[in-house]
Design an enzyme around this catalytic site. Structure first.
Site: not given
Ligand code: PEP
Ligand code: MG
Length: 560
Positions: A191, A493
């Site tokens: 929330h 990512c």
């Molecule tokens: C990372 O290791 O950068 C990644 C995106 O995976 P996680 O943070 O889920 O380990």
């Protein structure tokens, strides 16, 4: 520690924004009283009535507060009022008082069993645990003749520092006085996060416990929402400059509509990191073009039993459906280490981050991975994605053999295989490994931890665990060069992609897609759009040549 010392508390980025002001500490919940003496049989009914009056008073006060609110804020407070009048919960209290427990004790016991049930159900239920505990604390306060717990009265714009904010409190926040929110608990869909997003108040959640001393109303703080940080006792000049830069950027962000591209039209795909359908749906309302990292393990953190292929397919389908025309990159289970998944039984290890985690789990349990790939293939089939790409990637791959093995299983199901670059070995052998798969996505969180040999959860090692470390940037450069040579798309990512300045450096290094927490998307898009590709390349060259993260950041900022 010295109260004047600068300290950085790290959490999860929810709402970007930089603000400077005193930190107002939201008092922790009152201690739950010890179980009292047994109530005489003749008094038990009256004891339940005492509870009922307190619960009614809490319900009425919340309903009254909801009347002064509108839209979602009113809904949230009304939902909390609904919990205070919930029949099941009250029945449980009644039953407990009938057994001789006093009203306080019965309230605590009944709430505990509901908290356990909500937590076991996971997902949206688990996120209502804070509501339940809030209702319990309010009722306990009434029963003890104390004022209801809640926000401190603010007279000056302040950053709230709380365990977690109760929904009824978040709903009444005044953005003129609350310029930032940092919570130790909660998650990006709790929330607190929802309301902070709605009010556009910079917000960081899930910092975990900390021993940094904060004196309410006196200690100065700077929240950096996009970086997921609260700096306690920041350097004043640095903080004022950061706030100024943010205000200038905020104007651009407010006007940014996507798609992501440099000033001279070089396209970078801007995607979102999500963990479930609702998060994907909320990402779809921003300018992101798809999902660059769907962390599937987070869907099942409370499942003690492996979800069936049908259940998995339905859950994956909800994310695919949020982007019927956009790319979705599904990551297979990254179980182990910092993300234990209860249904994947793991051996106890001395060093779990370097142990059997991610794709390594499938060495012994290939069947779990195969069923997950079946479920992903089924979700693709069930959801008629037309030309929309659905890519699948494995976490924690370290060798070309593993990449080939994973790709084989994906090909059998008509899926497009890729891997995450989280282990430095993969960056070093990127060219060879890229022969085996169709794309890579750099997980800078783990790549940094493994490059710098610094546990990503360790606060004393936070300065090492920085993706601006030149060693990390040099590995990313190697991957981008291999990607360009082998024509393999390279995404990022990890959290690094959500840092707008670093996103420009990554673009300059040749990254094709940036996958970020959705609230950071506009900030990243606007910053990338503010520079030409050549400027990004100069920023990248300057950062890579630096000898420390501080120098790298400064060199990039100066070059861009
Ligand atoms: C990372 O290791 O950068 C990644 C995106 O995976 P996680 O943070 O889920 O380990
Ligand atoms: Mg990782």
């Amino acid at each position: 520690m010295d109260t004047q010392e600068t300290a950085v508390i790290k959490g999860k980025a929810v709402v970007p924004g930089v603000a400077l002001g005193p930190i107002a500490v939201v008092a922790p919940r009152p201690a739950v009283p010890e179980a009292g003496a047994e109530v005489d049989e003749g008094q038990r009914e009256a004891e339940y009535e005492r509870f009922e009056q307190a619960a009614n008073a809490v319900t009425e006060a919340l309903k009254e507060r909801a009347k002064s609110l509108e839209g979602h804020a009113a809904d949230v407070v009304n939902a909390t009022a609904g919990l205070a009048s919930d029949r099941g919960w009250r029945r449980k209290v009644k039953k407990t008082t009938k057994q001789g427990r006093n009203a306080i004790d019965a309230t605590v016991t009944a709430t505990a069993s509901f908290v356990e049930m909500f937590t076991a159900n996971g997902g949206v239920f688990a996120e209502r645990v804070a509501d339940l505990e809030d209702v319990r604390d309010r009722v306990l306060a009434h029963l003890q003749g104390l004022p209801e717990p809640g926000l401190p009265v603010l007279t000056t714009p302040s950053i709230l520092w709380a365990d977690d904010l109760a929904p009824a409190d978040t709903a009444t926040l005044n953005p003129d006085l609350v310029i930032g929110i940092v919570t130790r608990r909660g998650g990006p869909t709790s929330h607190t996060a929802i309301i902070a997003r709605q009010l556009n108040i910079p917000c960081v959640v899930a910092t975990g416990p900390t021993d940094v001393e904060i004196s309410s109303g006196e200690t100065e703080g700077m929240i950096s929402g996009a970086a997921g940080e609260l700096t306690v006792n920041p350097d004043e000049d640095v903080a004022k400059q950061a706030v100024h830069e943010w205000q200038q950027l905020a104007e651009k962000i407010a006007n940014w509509e996507g798609p992501a591209q440099t000033k001279d039209g070089h396209r970078v795909q801007l995607l979102a990191n999500v963990q479930d359908g609702p998060q994907a749906a909320s990402a779809a309302s921003t300018a992101v073009e798809g999902v660059g990292l769907f962390r599937t393990e987070l869907l099942f953190l409370s499942s003690t039993k492996e979800p069936s292929v049908n259940d998995q397919a339905a859950a994956y389908g909800r994310v695919l459906n949020a982007f019927p025309k956009g790319k979705v990159v599904v990551r297979t289970l990254d179980a182990g280490s910092d993300k234990p998944v209860p249904f994947v039984e793991a051996e106890e290890e001395d060093n779990p981050a370097l142990g059997v985690r991610g794709v390594r789990i499938a060495w012994d349990r290939q069947d779990i991975l195969e069923r997950q790939l079946d479920a992903i293939a089924k979700a693709v089939e069930d959801n008629d994605r037309g030309d929309a790409p659905t890519w699948v990637m494995a976490p924690m791959v370290a060798t070309a053999d593993e990449a080939r093995w994973f790709a084989g299983m994906c090909h059998e199901r008509g899926l497009t295989p890729g891997i995450m670059v989280e282990v430095p070995a993969v960056a070093l052998c990127a060219r060879e490994i890229m022969q085996e798969i169709d794309f890579v996505s750099i997980g800078t969180n783990d790549l940094t931890q493994y490059t710098m040999a610094a546990d990503r959860l360790s606060s004393p090692l936070a300065h090492l665990n920085d993706p601006w470390q030149p060693a990390v940037l040099r590995l990313i450069k190697m991957v981008c060069e291999a990607g360009a040579e082998t024509k393999t798309p390279v995404g990022v990512c990890g959290e690094a992609a959500s840092d707008p300045l670093l996103a420009c450096v990554l673009t300059g290094l040749g990254v094709n897609s940036l996958s970020v927490a959705a609230p950071s998307a506009a900030g990243v898009g606007a910053q990338v759009g503010d520079r030409t590709l050549e400027e990004c390349q100069k920023m990248a060259a300057a950062a890579v040549a630096a000898t420390s993260p501080v120098d790298a950041k400064k060199a990039a900022a100066d070059a861009g």
